[in-house]
Design an enzyme around this catalytic site. Sequence first.
Site, PDB file in Angstrom:
ATOM      1  N   THR A 515      21.821  16.431  61.696  1.00 30.39           N
ATOM      2  CA  THR A 515      22.516  16.558  63.214  1.00 30.39           C
ATOM      3  C   THR A 515      22.958  17.573  63.517  1.00 30.39           C
ATOM      4  O   THR A 515      23.542  17.969  64.489  1.00 30.39           O
ATOM      5  CB  THR A 515      23.565  15.227  63.137  1.00 30.39           C
ATOM      6  OG1 THR A 515      22.826  14.062  62.840  1.00 30.39           O
ATOM      7  CG2 THR A 515      23.834  15.168  64.653  1.00 30.39           C
ATOM      8  N   HIS A 516      22.608  18.950  62.698  1.00 27.34           N
ATOM      9  CA  HIS A 516      23.108  19.996  62.919  1.00 27.34           C
ATOM     10  C   HIS A 516      22.050  21.089  63.668  1.00 27.34           C
ATOM     11  O   HIS A 516      21.724  21.863  63.245  1.00 27.34           O
ATOM     12  CB  HIS A 516      23.366  20.877  61.499  1.00 27.34           C
ATOM     13  CG  HIS A 516      24.389  20.137  60.469  1.00 27.34           C
ATOM     14  ND1 HIS A 516      24.349  20.444  59.190  1.00 27.34           N
ATOM     15  CD2 HIS A 516      24.971  19.292  60.777  1.00 27.34           C
ATOM     16  CE1 HIS A 516      25.204  19.560  58.518  1.00 27.34           C
ATOM     17  NE2 HIS A 516      25.548  18.588  59.560  1.00 27.34           N
ATOM     18  N   CYS A 517      22.070  20.509  64.947  1.00 24.51           N
ATOM     19  CA  CYS A 517      21.442  20.813  66.086  1.00 24.51           C
ATOM     20  C   CYS A 517      22.450  22.105  66.570  1.00 24.51           C
ATOM     21  O   CYS A 517      23.518  21.730  66.875  1.00 24.51           O
ATOM     22  CB  CYS A 517      20.952  20.279  67.184  1.00 24.51           C
ATOM     23  SG  CYS A 517      20.303  18.606  66.292  1.00 24.51           S
TER      24      CYS A 517
END
Lengths: 589, 238
Positions: A515-517
């Site tokens: 989820t490291h956008c």
Amino acid sequence: MARRLKDVDAVVIGMGFSGAILSRELTRAGLDVVGLERGADRNPAEEFTLTRLRDELRYVVRLELMQDNSTDTITFRNAPDELALPIRRFGAFLPGEGVGGTGIHWGALHWRFLPNDFRIRSALAEKYGASSVPDTMTIQDWPLSYDELEPSYDRFDRLCGVSGQAGNLRGRLIDGGNPFEGPRSNDYPNKPIKTAAGPAMFGAAAKSLGYHPFPVPTATSSAPYVNPEGITLGRCEYCGHCNRTACESNAKASPNVNVMPVLRAEPKFELRTRVFVTRLVYDKAAKRVTGVVYTDMKTGEEYEQPAGLVVLSSFVFGNTQQMLLAGIGEPYDPRTGKGVVGKNYCYQFEAGGEAFFEGREFNPFMGAPGMGVAFDDFNGENFDHSGLGFFGGGYIVCANNGAPPIDGRALPKGEPRWGAGFKQATAKWYRCNTRFNTQGSVYAHRDNFMDLDPTYRDALGRPLLRLTYNATENDHRMSRHLVDKLEGVIKAMNPTHYELHNRPKNFTIVPYQSTHCTGGTMMGADPRSSVVNRYLQAWDAHNLFIQGASVFPQQHGYNPTGTVGALAYWSAKAITEQYLKTAGPLVHA
Amino acid sequence: MSEDGVPRRNFLLGAGLAGTVVAAGLAGPAEAQQPATAPATPPPAPEPEPFVTLTAQEAAFIAAAVDTLIPADELSPSGSDCGVAIFIDRQLGSAWGGGARMYRSGPFVKGKPEQGYQLPLTPRDYFATGIAAANAWTRKTLGKDFDRLAAGDRVGALKAMEDGKAAFENFDARAFFGQLLSLTMAGFFADPIYGGNRDKVAWKMIGFPGLPATYADKIEAYRDKRYVAEPQSIADFS
């Protein structure tokens, strides 16, 4: 027609870590603050309870805490010449929704970026020559240094009660910590977490190969701890259940536990939940945002909330979408390279593997996502990239993530996926494996960006954000390098069998990856190359401050939340100490 | 209609588990909230669980499929005896099965595999369509509905679907098999409160201890040493 509400000093959009920290710091400075959250209120006393949290189907499989895609999603394509289609249910990444945001279900891996990460373009130019960075790689220096941000990192460490082993305390290297980390002004608030058999073996093997393993810093307190807000955190029980959900022991840091109790008691703070901010009201001539328009999902009515100061602290996608919809800043055009809003979307390039040890016992259900041992020898500029054909890197880790039975089982590839053979293999291997990951950087590419979708709309009638992203050859090479190094360590652990998982050529929205956008409203030195200045103040609206990983110029080889929290404190300090005295641009373009 | 000797009507009552009682521990929240006063008369014996979402034909397919994916042996009873067919029935009837939290606006375009699921069908409708397509395919190739096939033919049929060798009429057989397998395994391994994993049989099979999980004093003590505990589920604490 939106009903106009009474003016407030500040409005905060999105109540994740950044929104909660900004609300806290602004009320502390005397402002009346309204917090707007489109999702549910999530109160630990009611929701983070047993037996409720011990339900893998509800949280891990059905994703109860994640964004409701029936209301809002994004569209996705791999390349600018393809047709983007809506992500109908999130898969590769899982932004949270409700008070606490993604800060509830995160893995609590709590990292700082390297000093050189903040000046990566300059560092590469110095080491390898100015022409070494390809034109397509649109990386930028951050407009602040590690040393400037360090006091804010330290504040966020203490808020979260981070557990870890310092490797560099005010310039003094400490054995057993990460020797590559930037100097920290204080030791970690808590001693490092304990590790299970797999990570312990991994650490020993890495050390035997000359690497520098250390316990992963985690925002889960290893002992009871009172944070600077006066909130008592519990001790981590290594229960293995907190991934994609919360912690009933109040050991894993979340906005809900570590900040919100103080805000809920603060008379200057008002929380409004299930209110969906549809747009920022922008006065282009005055270079100000005069307020926000939202729909109250409880009544269906639309309101305009005027505010002196607006903090935009939703997820990367929401932040970028609001800027594009309001027309603040120039949208990025990949054909010309001009414009900044939506530019430099980046991600985390994770690859990994498993090792199986026949007859050994790893108790994989004990632990949590960050409960592991890592080494940083191949992150950022910690190693020489000469002749390697790529830039970037990442940490390499073995962790006991917890092994919930639906989603957390590992089987060697050759074993059957169903039938009697599957049952025998699962019974044999479930307890005897340990897992590895490489947390690779993503260096920005000209063609990876966000804009507004021409076709699809959300439940409130707004155009969806359109994401154009694919893995680059640079990142594939970087990742294969990390996986090669990982393989050496795994071999030294002498497993019965091991497997490595490189990423497929194209990025795909299934399965889950990270989820490291990051990116879309990046920070920088001037308005031509960035959306916000070094204090996260929008160049084109001086009373608008954008928080979160959307301000990252690129993504480095670490989980982003440590830096997101540090930037929130850094920005809050600039607002309360400078902006509130003299409203106007804090950096002159 | 009962050439294999199993009356189809039984599938309506939870395939293959006529006589299996609902464990008292599976009491749902509604029962748990009832007043704790002793009842004047003894409670009636629990009824077998009927299917509430699937049609009889669909239930027969699902029961046959989960019994093939999870056959009875010394490690566990069959999938349907573990409650997996009931689990699937309940899940397809749940908000998730109805497409909750899913973006369902058009236009609908096939897209690339990288773009994920792009059909307008809810999970409930997807399974209805897939089951009908699978039965049509086995009728065409093997002369019978899937649930009427001999055990070996069922294995062969599922294998053909898994390998992409089953040519369903206008429906992606391999993708359907993937969804079927995924939902089956979710039912086998989920907390028993959802209907599957009866008696925590799947947790016992792999050695997963379930809910009680205070390992701060154990994580180092049990390095390379098996930690054994009788698994406990949500209902055990209700």
